[in-house]
Design a protein around this motif. Structure first.
Motif, PDB file in Angstrom:
ATOM      1  N   HIS A   1      -9.134   2.331  -3.198  1.00  0.00           N
ATOM      2  CA  HIS A   1      -8.620   3.309  -4.151  1.00  0.00           C
ATOM      3  C   HIS A   1      -9.541   4.519  -4.147  1.00  0.00           C
ATOM      4  N   ASP A   2      -9.031   5.653  -4.635  1.00  0.00           N
ATOM      5  CA  ASP A   2      -9.871   6.841  -4.745  1.00  0.00           C
ATOM      6  C   ASP A   2     -11.123   6.543  -5.560  1.00  0.00           C
ATOM      7  N   ALA A   3     -10.998   5.680  -6.554  1.00  0.00           N
ATOM      8  CA  ALA A   3     -12.156   5.316  -7.381  1.00  0.00           C
ATOM      9  C   ALA A   3     -13.288   4.732  -6.549  1.00  0.00           C
ATOM     10  N   CYS A   4     -12.961   4.070  -5.450  1.00  0.00           N
ATOM     11  CA  CYS A   4     -14.003   3.469  -4.607  1.00  0.00           C
ATOM     12  C   CYS A   4     -14.893   4.528  -3.990  1.00  0.00           C
ATOM     13  N   TRP A   5     -14.330   5.679  -3.609  1.00  0.00           N
ATOM     14  CA  TRP A   5     -15.142   6.769  -3.074  1.00  0.00           C
ATOM     15  C   TRP A   5     -15.852   7.512  -4.191  1.00  0.00           C
ATOM     16  N   ILE A   6     -15.161   7.801  -5.290  1.00  0.00           N
ATOM     17  CA  ILE A   6     -15.767   8.573  -6.373  1.00  0.00           C
ATOM     18  C   ILE A   6     -16.932   7.807  -6.996  1.00  0.00           C
ATOM     19  N   ASN A   7     -16.886   6.475  -6.935  1.00  0.00           N
ATOM     20  CA  ASN A   7     -17.972   5.648  -7.454  1.00  0.00           C
ATOM     21  C   ASN A   7     -19.311   5.961  -6.786  1.00  0.00           C
ATOM     22  N   GLN A   8     -19.274   6.570  -5.608  1.00  0.00           N
ATOM     23  CA  GLN A   8     -20.513   6.894  -4.899  1.00  0.00           C
ATOM     24  C   GLN A   8     -21.201   8.125  -5.465  1.00  0.00           C
ATOM     25  N   ILE A   9     -20.464   8.918  -6.264  1.00  0.00           N
ATOM     26  CA  ILE A   9     -21.047  10.161  -6.775  1.00  0.00           C
ATOM     27  C   ILE A   9     -20.989  10.275  -8.294  1.00  0.00           C
ATOM     28  N   ALA A  10     -20.277   9.369  -8.974  1.00  0.00           N
ATOM     29  CA  ALA A  10     -20.167   9.438 -10.427  1.00  0.00           C
ATOM     30  C   ALA A  10     -19.884   8.049 -10.986  1.00  0.00           C
ATOM     31  N   PRO A  11     -20.307   7.766 -12.222  1.00  0.00           N
ATOM     32  CA  PRO A  11     -19.977   6.482 -12.850  1.00  0.00           C
ATOM     33  C   PRO A  11     -18.458   6.298 -12.909  1.00  0.00           C
ATOM     34  N   THR A  12     -17.992   5.142 -12.470  1.00  0.00           N
ATOM     35  CA  THR A  12     -16.558   4.938 -12.263  1.00  0.00           C
ATOM     36  C   THR A  12     -16.140   3.537 -12.704  1.00  0.00           C
ATOM     37  N   ALA A  13     -14.901   3.418 -13.167  1.00  0.00           N
ATOM     38  CA  ALA A  13     -14.310   2.106 -13.451  1.00  0.00           C
ATOM     39  C   ALA A  13     -12.805   2.194 -13.275  1.00  0.00           C
ATOM     40  N   MET A  14     -12.175   1.015 -13.144  1.00  0.00           N
ATOM     41  CA  MET A  14     -10.729   0.931 -12.981  1.00  0.00           C
ATOM     42  C   MET A  14     -10.135  -0.048 -13.980  1.00  0.00           C
ATOM     43  N   VAL A  15      -8.874   0.215 -14.330  1.00  0.00           N
ATOM     44  CA  VAL A  15      -8.076  -0.665 -15.182  1.00  0.00           C
ATOM     45  C   VAL A  15      -6.880  -1.130 -14.366  1.00  0.00           C
ATOM     46  N   PHE A  16      -6.641  -2.424 -14.314  1.00  0.00           N
ATOM     47  CA  PHE A  16      -5.459  -2.963 -13.641  1.00  0.00           C
ATOM     48  C   PHE A  16      -4.463  -3.467 -14.674  1.00  0.00           C
ATOM     49  N   CYS A  17      -3.167  -3.258 -14.379  1.00  0.00           N
ATOM     50  CA  CYS A  17      -2.103  -3.947 -15.109  1.00  0.00           C
ATOM     51  C   CYS A  17      -1.341  -4.816 -14.113  1.00  0.00           C
ATOM     52  N   PRO A  18      -0.658  -5.864 -14.587  1.00  0.00           N
ATOM     53  CA  PRO A  18       0.045  -6.759 -13.658  1.00  0.00           C
ATOM     54  C   PRO A  18       1.194  -6.054 -12.946  1.00  0.00           C
ATOM     55  N   CYS A  19       1.618  -6.624 -11.827  1.00  0.00           N
ATOM     56  CA  CYS A  19       2.870  -6.222 -11.185  1.00  0.00           C
ATOM     57  C   CYS A  19       3.602  -7.491 -10.745  1.00  0.00           C
ATOM     58  N   VAL A  20       4.920  -7.434 -10.754  1.00  0.00           N
ATOM     59  CA  VAL A  20       5.748  -8.620 -10.533  1.00  0.00           C
ATOM     60  C   VAL A  20       5.483  -9.209  -9.153  1.00  0.00           C
ATOM     61  N   ASP A  21       5.133 -10.480  -9.127  1.00  0.00           N
ATOM     62  CA  ASP A  21       4.858 -11.231  -7.889  1.00  0.00           C
ATOM     63  C   ASP A  21       3.726 -10.628  -7.068  1.00  0.00           C
ATOM     64  N   GLY A  22       2.959  -9.725  -7.647  1.00  0.00           N
ATOM     65  CA  GLY A  22       1.880  -9.085  -6.906  1.00  0.00           C
ATOM     66  C   GLY A  22       2.365  -8.158  -5.804  1.00  0.00           C
ATOM     67  N   LEU A  23       3.633  -7.782  -5.833  1.00  0.00           N
ATOM     68  CA  LEU A  23       4.236  -7.035  -4.726  1.00  0.00           C
ATOM     69  C   LEU A  23       3.956  -5.542  -4.857  1.00  0.00           C
ATOM     70  N   SER A  24       3.486  -4.944  -3.767  1.00  0.00           N
ATOM     71  CA  SER A  24       3.253  -3.506  -3.726  1.00  0.00           C
ATOM     72  C   SER A  24       3.437  -3.025  -2.291  1.00  0.00           C
ATOM     73  N   HIS A  25       3.420  -1.682  -2.112  1.00  0.00           N
ATOM     74  CA  HIS A  25       3.762  -1.091  -0.810  1.00  0.00           C
ATOM     75  C   HIS A  25       5.134  -1.610  -0.371  1.00  0.00           C
ATOM     76  N   ASN A  26       6.029  -1.680  -1.319  1.00  0.00           N
ATOM     77  CA  ASN A  26       7.369  -2.212  -1.110  1.00  0.00           C
ATOM     78  C   ASN A  26       8.253  -1.583  -2.170  1.00  0.00           C
ATOM     79  N   GLU A  27       9.483  -1.227  -1.791  1.00  0.00           N
ATOM     80  CA  GLU A  27      10.373  -0.574  -2.754  1.00  0.00           C
ATOM     81  C   GLU A  27      10.729  -1.476  -3.934  1.00  0.00           C
ATOM     82  N   ALA A  28      10.568  -2.781  -3.771  1.00  0.00           N
ATOM     83  CA  ALA A  28      10.867  -3.713  -4.863  1.00  0.00           C
ATOM     84  C   ALA A  28       9.710  -3.852  -5.861  1.00  0.00           C
TER      85      ALA A  28
END
Length: 417
Positions: free
Chosen positions: A362-389
């Protein structure tokens, strides 16, 4: 300093409506989105975001790679801003929430602070990073990578897509090349809301993932060379089958990942065999290997074992062998203070949560090298991503954005009346 109360929430319906409206730009063929970076659709999505942010009272800046920054002023003109955002670009057959939730969630944070009449000492900057996906112009996370000093600007502007179109020329064509020097901005902190892109939160019934780390990776490309020959007439013991070598290395990759559980993963992704004919034994195979772990020592040990054993497999089958490293970054450890802000927000709001490792970049992974950074995750159905469903619920999006609101507001420091 005024503390954020439990009753401070975002407008979940407004967030959801914004997600649905953005999804109308660059619709996919099966309910998702095809809004690849620097396409006309990307330009249209950017204009919609600009209109919404300016309606919320923010001013826009755009850097030389087209990354968009919308600033809500703070009360202290000398305080560094808290940046919040993600990306609007999608995969060719992408979903409606990957990246987009983080950008529009950042906008909703500002809208909600406006509604509640809350001022912060630090400015807040809604951010849309250019070309996070890397689907059209490799590599992924390109603009944030230049911002963090990992890539050179001219190199990024010269990247080409599969048709030979140049990144810098396409950026100008759609009208989104700014004049800000990439990386000149300084940050107090950066937060990114994102869908998990994995099945853990949904399977465990958790509302929030508190992202503590990001996996590092090695991308490797192996070329095996044997000899094309007839599938029906070549004796089994006389064959130099590059496809068989690839299959055995595929099993090796799987075994390496299994032997480094619970968090390590590995797979062979892109595969080419030659001549790729039904009655010809493959004389050449070229394939990519993706190894990932949140532990640097384990990650490097996985690569070492592959480099030790894969050549032996090739030698046993009388195959030529070569390996090329095509990508690498070390595991990411997110800032403890920012991570605690996310965790404390989830607890204060009563959302179930767990610490989690990001398996994707994620972009946060690069920005973490130059500034304090954190991420928030929310669930997604069946863990599916990079997919139109790809799918999430209004409630999941709202909970994630509530946590984002609290973490950002407290990091930006709420000012008492």
């Amino acid at each position: 300093m005024a503390a954020a109360g439990e009753n401070m929430r975002i407008n979940a319906d407004r967030l959801w409506d914004s997600l649905e409206e953005m999804a109308r730009i660059g619709p996919g063929l099966a309910g998702g989105n095809n809004r690849q970076t620097l396409t006309d659709e990307d330009g249209e999505g950017r204009r919609l975001l600009q209109s919404w942010c300016e309606q919320a009272g923010m001013t826009m800046g755009v850097d030389q790679l087209g990354t968009m920054f919308f600033t809500r002023p703070g009360t202290d003109p000398d305080a560094l801003p808290v940046y919040v955002g993600s990306h609007l670009d999608t995969q060719p057959t992408g979903g409606k929430y990957d990246g987009v939730l983080g950008v529009l969630g950042a906008l909703e944070v500002v809208r909600s602070l406006n509604d509640l009449g809350i001022q912060t000492r630090h400015p807040i900057v809604v951010t849309n990073w250019t070309n996070e996906e890397g689907a059209r112009f490799a590599p992924a996370m390109l603009a944030s990578g230049v911002f963090a000093g990992l890539h050179e600007l001219d190199w990024a502007l010269a990247r080409t897509d599969a048709t030979g179109k140049v990144f810098g020329e396409e950026l100008k064509r759609i009208g989104w090349q700014g004049d800000e020097t990439v990386g000149a901005r300084q940050m107090h902190a950066f937060f990114e809301l994102h869908i998990e892109q994995g099945p853990i939160l949904e399977a465990e019934g958790r509302d929030i993932g508190v992202v503590t780390r990001g996996q590092g990776l090695w991308w490797l490309q192996i070329t095996l060379t044997g000899k094309d020959s007839h599938t029906g007439t070549t004796p089994m013991l006389a064959r130099r089958n590059a496809g068989l070598g690839m299959a055995r290395i595929m099993e090796l990759v799987h075994a390496i990942a299994i032997n480094h559980q619970p968090d390590a993963v590995g797979a062979i992704g892109h595969v080419e065999v030659f001549p790729n004919s039904r009655n010809v034994i493959p004389g050449k195979a070229v394939f990519t290997i993706d190894l990932r772990s949140p532990d640097k020592d384990i990650l490097d040990a996985m690569k070492y074992r592959l480099e030790e054993e894969a050549p032996r497999i090739a030698e046993s089958l009388n195959l030529g062998y070569s390996l090329e490293v095509t990508g690498h970054f070390d595991p990411v450890l997110f800032d403890e203070t920012c991570v605690n802000a996310v965790r404390n927000a989830a607890e204060r709001l009563g959302y179930s949560h767990r610490d989690i490792v990001s398996g994707a970049g994620h972009d946060a992974c690069w920005i973490n090298q130059i500034a304090p950074t954190a991420m928030v995750f929310c669930p997604c159905v069946d863990g599916l991503s990079h997919n139109e469903a790809e799918a999430i619920t209004r409630e999941w999006a709202g909970a994630g954005c509530d946590v984002l609101l609290h973490a950002v507001a407290e990091t930006a420091v709420i000012v008492s009346d």
